[in-house]
Design an enzyme around this catalytic site. Structure first.
Site, PDB file in Angstrom:
ATOM      1  N   ASP A 173       3.174  34.194  34.426  1.00  0.00           N
ATOM      2  CA  ASP A 173       4.196  33.542  33.974  1.00  0.00           C
ATOM      3  C   ASP A 173       5.338  34.540  33.930  1.00  0.00           C
ATOM      4  O   ASP A 173       6.536  34.087  33.261  1.00  0.00           O
ATOM      5  CB  ASP A 173       4.069  33.414  32.331  1.00  0.00           C
TER       6      ASP A 173
ATOM      7  N   LYS B 205       7.248  34.803  39.199  1.00  0.00           N
ATOM      8  CA  LYS B 205       7.026  35.020  40.607  1.00  0.00           C
ATOM      9  C   LYS B 205       7.024  33.777  41.319  1.00  0.00           C
ATOM     10  O   LYS B 205       8.084  33.773  42.293  1.00  0.00           O
ATOM     11  CB  LYS B 205       5.531  35.702  40.952  1.00  0.00           C
ATOM     12  N   THR B 206       6.679  32.807  41.037  1.00  0.00           N
ATOM     13  CA  THR B 206       6.707  31.360  41.763  1.00  0.00           C
ATOM     14  C   THR B 206       8.156  31.020  41.779  1.00  0.00           C
ATOM     15  O   THR B 206       8.771  30.584  42.675  1.00  0.00           O
ATOM     16  CB  THR B 206       5.914  30.482  41.204  1.00  0.00           C
TER      17      THR B 206
ATOM     18  N   HIS C  91      -1.325  39.883  43.078  1.00  0.00           N
ATOM     19  CA  HIS C  91      -2.124  40.947  43.771  1.00  0.00           C
ATOM     20  C   HIS C  91      -3.432  40.607  44.229  1.00  0.00           C
ATOM     21  O   HIS C  91      -3.894  41.354  45.003  1.00  0.00           O
ATOM     22  CB  HIS C  91      -2.002  42.345  43.001  1.00  0.00           C
TER      23      HIS C  91
HETATM   24  P1  GDP Z   1       4.482  33.333  37.720  1.00  0.00           P
HETATM   25  O1  GDP Z   1       3.099  32.780  36.821  1.00  0.00           O
HETATM   26  O2  GDP Z   1       4.929  34.678  37.653  1.00  0.00           O
HETATM   27  O3  GDP Z   1       4.582  32.557  39.105  1.00  0.00           O
HETATM   28  O4  GDP Z   1       5.589  32.490  36.749  1.00  0.00           O
HETATM   29  P2  GDP Z   1       6.425  31.143  37.014  1.00  0.00           P
HETATM   30  O5  GDP Z   1       7.297  31.380  38.201  1.00  0.00           O
HETATM   31  O6  GDP Z   1       5.294  29.998  36.946  1.00  0.00           O
HETATM   32  O7  GDP Z   1       7.232  31.042  35.732  1.00  0.00           O
HETATM   33  C1  GDP Z   1       6.717  30.981  34.373  1.00  0.00           C
HETATM   34  C2  GDP Z   1       7.649  30.328  33.374  1.00  0.00           C
HETATM   35  O8  GDP Z   1       8.701  31.216  33.314  1.00  0.00           O
HETATM   36  C3  GDP Z   1       8.061  29.026  33.819  1.00  0.00           C
HETATM   37  O9  GDP Z   1       8.288  28.124  32.758  1.00  0.00           O
HETATM   38  C4  GDP Z   1       9.620  29.377  34.687  1.00  0.00           C
HETATM   39  O10 GDP Z   1      10.409  28.071  34.102  1.00  0.00           O
HETATM   40  C5  GDP Z   1      10.272  30.491  33.623  1.00  0.00           C
HETATM   41  N1  GDP Z   1      10.956  31.124  34.284  1.00  0.00           N
HETATM   42  C6  GDP Z   1      10.832  31.810  35.360  1.00  0.00           C
HETATM   43  N2  GDP Z   1      11.977  32.714  35.931  1.00  0.00           N
HETATM   44  C7  GDP Z   1      12.620  32.648  34.781  1.00  0.00           C
HETATM   45  C8  GDP Z   1      14.120  32.857  34.407  1.00  0.00           C
HETATM   46  O11 GDP Z   1      14.728  33.730  35.189  1.00  0.00           O
HETATM   47  N3  GDP Z   1      14.650  32.561  33.188  1.00  0.00           N
HETATM   48  C9  GDP Z   1      13.885  31.725  32.295  1.00  0.00           C
HETATM   49  N4  GDP Z   1      14.532  31.498  31.169  1.00  0.00           N
HETATM   50  N5  GDP Z   1      12.914  31.407  32.359  1.00  0.00           N
HETATM   51  C10 GDP Z   1      12.278  31.755  33.889  1.00  0.00           C
END
Ligand code: GDP
Length: 643
Positions: free
Chosen positions: A152, A155-156, A203
């Site tokens: 969260d 990354k995605t 990872h």
């Molecule tokens: P992952 O689990 O690392 O792949 O995380 P995700 O890309 O799925 O992102 C998790 C949550 O954080 C999602 O609801 C995204 O919309 C939110 N999110 C990701 N990047 C940002 C950002 O730069 N700003 C904000 N406010 N939310 C973000």
């Protein structure tokens, strides 16, 4: 003397900025760019290495040369050098590695100038103009980047944002599909440059590939959410990148959020030896918002900057080879696999083997579904035409014809069968490492340390670090609080490390993973036993030892005492079996209060050899009369570890 700017020093030495930066980088001096300052000592070393005015004698040494190396290069007796060093206030063993500036000072006593012997990677070549295509040999290639970080943290979203803004323009207007990797194009210093991203974030994939021997990633992007800071998987990702010796660039994400606190992230990073550039360290931290697409260009520029320092090259004319990034069975087209080409140029019609799969490449597609006829280094392509689905991490090689391809694949199937049969003997144990150390094949013992509380982890690490390391280096890849987890096993598997636990358990998924990956996991209750085992392994002295094999558990439900004062524990076997004469541990709550043997075992009135789960029995534990209702008996036996 004062410190000097890289660009000024480069001018003075008649070198290009890139040449000088690359030379500094080779010496381990962090200099991010032409505007960076280097201190006077470093500048002096550079002048001595590259200055044209030096007419004197030159002695060439390799980076990390020892006292002995320098002595023999200058034709001086090593003890004499040691004495000279002593007079300079440095007490050095004969095999002590010298830093460049100490080597320089020492050499100047004898009228020499030290020059760094640069092998394979001459500084001048490192800075050769990129994107020219000389006739043959290795040429610059795009960096391959993996994005890691806590769940969260974005990354995605970051991968998608980069893909959507910078994707290499194609006739289908940039509609991308997931093939496991993609390339973007970036304008950088007047050139169009490409970066390859692996788009399986996290990872787990990175480590699984490394566990199979494939090193694919050149640079790791560590995503840390600015509102959340460093979390458990962030730390795991750091461990993995460090173990793989892959440079890290930190993307501090979600800076658009009102509670974002990038400075806190930077402070936290320093606790993991990642010192941000503006704190005087060499870790680039780029504030970004994946959601609002802020800072992405900077991030891409830093990736290319780092890539240039690494001088990544591959030979497009070499025999093609690559690594499978992912593979699956697709209804209608048969096995499809994404290959990251690492060397050479892969073409439609090539005969290839990867793992146990083989075939003639029928078609190749990029991430936009466009058909390609060829793919050069660092290009990810999806290929069709394989006989079966290979595994991610398998290497792909081109061979001369389909028959050869099939033969190799068949041989491998055979080898895998045999390997599976012999698997029992194959795991890396502390004893085997000790044996390799004894044979002089290994000079490093890698450990992952888990402990029950911070204090004990520190105590274990502290004691281990005091072990003499002249012969064999101890490398602690992770030291953390908590039970041995699956991630610990994966890290061990990808690095050839042994996992040692102090007062901790191995959780179930970790057990399964350790079996699968054949990882040696050892748990200890006494620090001394732990350090002794490690010390003996380092000395190559570890004899075949015994491993604890759990037999079963029983719960004490009653306490009896015979007229002669013998205490009998009336037990119910809850797991496995209890065996007479087996070793036993008595646990009260989480504490082990006694270890002994099962002296006698009775069922009703009969002596029995063993008692299985679901039965009641009377147990006498040797030298133990303090048994209480609720105690747990854990029976185990020590079995010799096979080699
Ligand atoms: P992952 O689990 O690392 O792949 O995380 P995700 O890309 O799925 O992102 C998790 C949550 O954080 C999602 O609801 C995204 O919309 C939110 N999110 C990701 N990047 C940002 C950002 O730069 N700003 C904000 N406010 N939310 C973000």
């Amino acid at each position: 003397m004062m410190s000097i700017r890289v660009s000024e020093l480069a001018k003075e030495l008649e070198m290009s900025n890139a040449e000088l930066l690359s030379a500094l980088n080779d010496l381990g001096v962090s200099a991010p760019g032409p505007a960076a300052m280097v201190d006077a000592d470093t500048a002096q070393v550079m002048r001595e290495m590259f200055g044209k005015k030096n007419g004197g004698k030159v002695v060439e040494v390799e980076a990390g040369a020892t006292v002995k190396d320098l002595a023999s290069a200058m034709g001086v007796a090593a003890p004499e050098l040691q004495k000279k060093l002593m007079s300079m206030g440095v007490l050095a063993a004969i095999n002590q590695r010298l830093t460049m500036d100490v080597a320089q000072k020492l050499a100047s006593v004898y009228g020499y100038t030290v020059r760094l012997k640069v092998e394979q990677k001459p500084v001048a070549v490192a800075a050769a103009p990129r994107h020219k295509a000389p006739g043959g040999g290795p040429q610059p290639r795009p960096p391959v980047v993996t994005i890691m970080g806590h769940v969260d943290h974005g990354k995605t979203t970051l991968l998608d944002a980069i893909r959507n803004t910078n994707v290499v323009a194609g006739e289908f207007g940039g509609i991308t599909q997931h093939i496991g990797a993609y390339q973007v194009e970036v304008d950088y210093e007047g050139h169009k440059r490409r970066i390859t991203f692996l788009d399986t974030p996290g990872h787990a994939a990175f480590t699984a590939m490394r566990a199979r021997g494939a090193s694919v990633t050149d640079i790791a992007i560590l995503v840390v959410a600015a509102d959340d800071g460093i979390m458990q998987q962030t730390v795991e990702a750091i461990d993995h990148a460090k173990a793989a010796e892959v440079p890290i660039i930190v993307a501090i994400n979600k800076i658009d959020k009102p509670d974002a606190n990038p400075e806190r992230v930077k402070t936290q990073l320093t606790e993991y030896n990642l010192v941000p550039r503006d704190y005087g360290g060499d870790v680039e931290c780029v504030p970004v918002s994946a959601k609002q697409k802020i800072g992405l260009d900077e991030l891409l520029e830093y990736i290319l900057f780092q890539a240039d320092l690494m001088d990544l090259r591959a030979d497009p004319h070499a025999r093609p080879s690559g690594v499978i990034i992912e593979a699956k069975q697709r209804p209608g087209s048969g096995p499809v696999a994404t290959v990251l080409v690492q060397e050479g140029t892969l073409r439609v019609g090539d005969n290839v083997v990867c793992g146990i799969a083989y075939g003639k490449i029928r078609a190749m597609m990029n991430e936009r579904g466009e058909r390609l006829t060829k793919a050069g280094p660092a290009t990810p392509v999806e290929i069709l035409g394989l006989s079966t689905v290979p595994d991610a991490g398998d290497t792909l090689e081109e061979v001369k014809d389909e028959r050869t391809a099939r033969q190799i694949a068949e041989q491998r199937i055979q080898q895998r069968r045999t390997a599976r049969m012999m698997a029992g003997a194959q795991r890396i144990t502390l004893e085997q490492i000790a044996e390799r150390i004894r044979q002089g094949e290994t000079k490093e013992l890698r450990l992952i340390i888990k402990g029950d509380v911070q204090g004990s982890v520190e105590a274990v690490v502290g004691q281990l670090q005091q072990l003499p390391q002249d012969e064999v280096k101890l490398k602690i890849l992770r030291s953390a609080v908590g039970n041995v987890s699956e991630d610990d096993i994966m890290l061990a598997s990808s690095t050839g490390a042994v996992v040692v636990g102090f007062n901790v358990r191995v959780d179930n998924p970790a057990h399964a993973a350790a079996e699968r990956e054949r990882i040696d996991v050892r748990t200890y209750q006494i620090i001394y036993e732990l350090t002794e085992a490690v010390e003996r392994a380092m000395k190559g002295l570890l004899a075949p030892v015994f491993e604890e094999v759990a037999l079963g558990k029983a719960e004490v439900r009653q306490r009896f005492q015979t007229p002669r004062g013998v205490v009998i524990a009336g037990c119910y076997v809850t797991e496995g079996k209890i065996v007479r004469n087996a070793d036993v541990r008595v646990r009260r709550g989480r504490t082990v209060i006694h270890t002994g043997k099962i002296e006698s075992l009775r069922h009703l009135k009969d002596d029995v050899r063993e008692m299985a789960q679901g039965f009641e029995c009377g147990v006498v534990v040797s030298d133990f009369s303090d048994v209480q209702v609720g105690d747990i008996l854990e029976a185990y036996e020590m079995r010799q570890v096979e080699r």
